[in-house]
Write an enzyme that holds these catalytic residues in place. Structure first.
Site, short mmCIF file in Angstrom:
data_model
loop_
_atom_site.label_atom_id
_atom_site.label_comp_id
_atom_site.label_asym_id
_atom_site.label_seq_id
_atom_site.Cartn_x
_atom_site.Cartn_y
_atom_site.Cartn_z
N GLY A 123 1.65 -5.73 2.94
CA GLY A 123 1.89 -6.77 2.92
C GLY A 123 0.99 -7.78 3.85
N LYS A 167 -0.76 -7.94 12.62
CA LYS A 167 0.15 -8.60 11.24
C LYS A 167 0.10 -10.12 11.18
CE LYS A 167 5.53 -7.62 11.24
NZ LYS A 167 6.53 -7.77 12.34
N GLY A 180 1.22 -13.15 2.62
CA GLY A 180 0.58 -12.52 3.40
C GLY A 180 0.02 -12.74 5.38
N ASP A 239 12.35 1.88 5.41
CA ASP A 239 10.76 0.99 5.23
C ASP A 239 10.20 0.34 7.39
OD1 ASP A 239 12.32 -1.37 3.95
OD2 ASP A 239 10.54 -2.50 4.40
N ASN A 240 10.93 0.51 7.75
CA ASN A 240 11.56 -0.41 8.95
C ASN A 240 12.02 0.71 10.18
OD1 ASN A 240 10.29 -2.80 7.92
ND2 ASN A 240 12.50 -3.31 8.12
P1 AMP Z 1 9.64 -7.42 6.84
O1 AMP Z 1 10.70 -7.72 5.98
O2 AMP Z 1 8.39 -7.64 7.73
O3 AMP Z 1 9.55 -5.49 7.25
O4 AMP Z 1 8.90 -6.83 5.21
C1 AMP Z 1 9.46 -5.95 4.20
C2 AMP Z 1 8.50 -6.20 3.08
O5 AMP Z 1 7.66 -7.48 2.61
C3 AMP Z 1 6.76 -5.13 3.62
O6 AMP Z 1 6.29 -4.63 2.30
C4 AMP Z 1 6.10 -6.34 3.88
O7 AMP Z 1 4.46 -6.18 4.41
C5 AMP Z 1 6.33 -7.04 3.72
N1 AMP Z 1 5.96 -8.78 2.90
C6 AMP Z 1 6.72 -9.45 3.88
N2 AMP Z 1 6.21 -10.45 4.49
C7 AMP Z 1 5.45 -10.69 3.83
C8 AMP Z 1 4.16 -12.17 3.23
N3 AMP Z 1 4.27 -13.16 3.80
N4 AMP Z 1 3.17 -11.76 2.45
C9 AMP Z 1 2.85 -10.53 2.09
N5 AMP Z 1 3.77 -9.76 2.11
C10 AMP Z 1 4.62 -9.83 2.86
MG MG Z 2 8.68 -3.97 7.92
#
Ligand code: AMP
Ligand code: MG
Length: 502
Positions: A100, A121, A134, A260-261
């Site tokens: 995202g 990122k 994003g 997903d991580n």
């Molecule tokens: P994360 O917690 O960073 O592992 O992200 C979990 C999900 O949320 C993933 O699909 C990321 O791409 C999405 N995501 C996290 N932060 C953002 C953001 N600021 N904008 C869009 N998508 C996000």
């Molecule tokens: Mg992630």
């Protein structure tokens, strides 16, 4: 990877990217659009890593290079992509997550012949952004930069940080913060959640393609086994068992072990509310969103097995035509986790204690030290480091005992340890060098990371970032003038929570 699947040939001698993942069917990803930022400013370029990747550091650091690292300009002819994936977040399945806020620029083949992803990122919204902007805030970008580089220096499989760039645009979280983009380097960005994305859609054909791609890229030996998909499962289980054992040996808490991580390559990925423990506590949790301690330090091996079971489920249709047989193959493979994990953990603790030979009771010795540390609230990293320093000091004067609230139980343990060393029979200097090579002096301590972020975010001051990064890049060296960074937090400096920082 053979040239047939190597993706389109390199387009630019400056950006020698290939795009093998983009050769997979369209529903594996979405094009990542260009979202220029106002005023890109390079914070840090990882020159040694650039050279390892066969990229030109001079170009990367030039205005044209920084424009690419900020997501302001994609190299000619390159179409970056956002990858589709799903995932279990804190146990709840989300059928569509995806990149995202990331754009995969492409892959390079590094100096060692290894294909590695180069991803931005924080480079703006994609089709997978849902309600997110994003973007990434400066603090989490700096934390990921420092912690991932520290992990690499500690010898732990991890994604790397090639660059950090300020965007010149604010992002809005609990408050307005400077925005930044991190350039992340990974063996690949294939996650357990990538398999779950297709499994949730009953898309067996896509799963098969993904497995074949993953095998070719990460576990080519699996292709030669009688059951390649079972071999893939076994290889991913082995890689995760090793990874988590090595986290445990360093007191590392990932913080968000959602499926997903979890990278199938066995690299640590997605540094969010991660932390190294200060005083030893198996229940330690730092993530502000982990209310129930699901991802506490001591739970990590169990969570890894749970995640791998979700991975195994996605492969069931490919393992055998008969469901019962697939399930028993998967169960048997999952059953291997424990032995692999324990073998690496035990070997690691023996090294941390300076035991060069194996003997009965070594594991009890290690576990008993952990118990004494937990009761004495002793610092995990320093206890092991000082054991090495104390080798040539009589027990009563040992420096490690100072770390314990009540040194009595430590002294009793230390006598047993010293008796065991006497039976191990190698020279003190050899043992000391070996221990200091297993027990780092420097980790990125939370309170130092927080101070570093505060200076950067509030005062645009990156000197602490630079210094902390330099220190943790040589974690096993004494660096006597920088001992300040080895010190555990004073009670008022203790950081109790790290925020997810999205
Ligand atoms: P994360 O917690 O960073 O592992 O992200 C979990 C999900 O949320 C993933 O699909 C990321 O791409 C999405 N995501 C996290 N932060 C953002 C953001 N600021 N904008 C869009 N998508 C996000
Ligand atoms: Mg992630």
């Amino acid at each position: 990877m053979p040239s047939s699947t190597a993706g389109s040939a390199m387009r630019s001698p400056i950006w020698p990217f290939q795009q093998s993942y983009a050769q997979l069917p369209d529903h594996f990803f979405a094009r990542a659009p260009l979202h220029p930022v106002s005023n890109p400013r390079l914070i840090r370029l990882n020159e040694p890593l650039a050279l390892e990747l066969r990229l030109d550091p001079d170009h990367l650091g030039s205005p044209a290079g920084i424009a690419v690292l900020a997501g302001n300009n994609f190299p000619d002819g390159l179409h970056p992509i956002a990858l589709a994936y799903a995932g279990h977040q804190f146990g709840n399945f989300v059928p569509q997550l995806g990149d995202g806020r990331a754009a995969l620029l492409g892959e390079v083949v590094d100096m060692h012949g290894v294909r590695r992803d180069i991803q931005l990122k924080g480079s703006g919204p994609t089709r997978f952004s849902r309600n997110g902007d994003g973007r990434a805030a400066l603090g989490p970008v700096l934390r990921e930069y420092v912690v991932s580089e520290a992990m690499a220096a500690l010898g732990i499989p991890t994604t790397r940080s090639l660059a950090a760039v300020l965007t010149g645009d604010p992002v809005y979280r609990e408050r307005q913060l400077p925005g930044a983009v991190l350039t992340r380097v990974a063996a690949s960005h294939i996650r357990i959640g990538t398999f779950q994305y297709f499994a949730a859609r009953n898309d067996v054909e896509a799963l098969k393609l993904l497995c074949d791609y993953a095998i070719q890229r990460h576990f080519p030996e699996a292709a030669r086994k009688p059951r390649p998909y079972l071999a893939l499962l076994e290889a991913v289980i082995a890689a995760q068992a090793e990874l988590v054992a090595r986290w445990m040996l360093l007191g590392f808490i990932h913080g968000v072990m959602n499926t997903d991580n979890m990278s199938i390559s066995g690299e640590t990925i997605d540094y969010g509310p991660c932390a190294f423990m200060d005083s030893y506590d198996p229940q330690a949790v730092f993530s502000s969103i982990d209310q129930h301690g699901r991802y506490a330090y001591g739970n990590q091996p169990r969570v890894a097995v749970w995640n791998l079971a979700r991975f195994a489920e996605t492969l069931l249709p490919l393992l055998s035509e008969r469901e019962g047989e697939s399930i028993s193959q998967a169960e048997q493979a999952l059953g291997e986790f424990h032995a692999r994990y324990e073998a690496i953990l035990h070997r690691g603790f023996r090294a941390k204690l300076g035991l060069l030979n194996e003997a009965d009771g070594d594991l009890d010795l290690a576990n008993d030290l952990l118990d004494v540390m937990a009761r004495g609230r002793a610092d995990f990293t320093l206890t092991f480091r000082l054991l090495g320093d104390d080798l040539d000091i009589p027990g009563a004067q040992a420096t490690a005992r100072r770390l314990f609230e009540d040194p009595g139980p430590f002294d009793a343990w230390s006598m047993r340890w010293r008796n065991r060393l006497a039976r191990d029979g190698s020279a003190t200097s050899t043992r000391k060098a070996a221990m200091h090579g297993s027990n780092p002096k420097f980790i990125p301590r939370n309170h130092r990371v927080e101070t570093m972020i505060k200076a950067a975010v509030e005062d645009d001051d990156f000197r602490i970032f630079e210094q902390l990064l330099a220190v943790v890049s040589r974690p096993f060296e004494e660096q006597p003038t920088l001992s300040y960074y080895a010190k555990p937090p004073k009670p008022h400096e203790r950081v109790l929570q790290a925020f997810c920082g999205t």
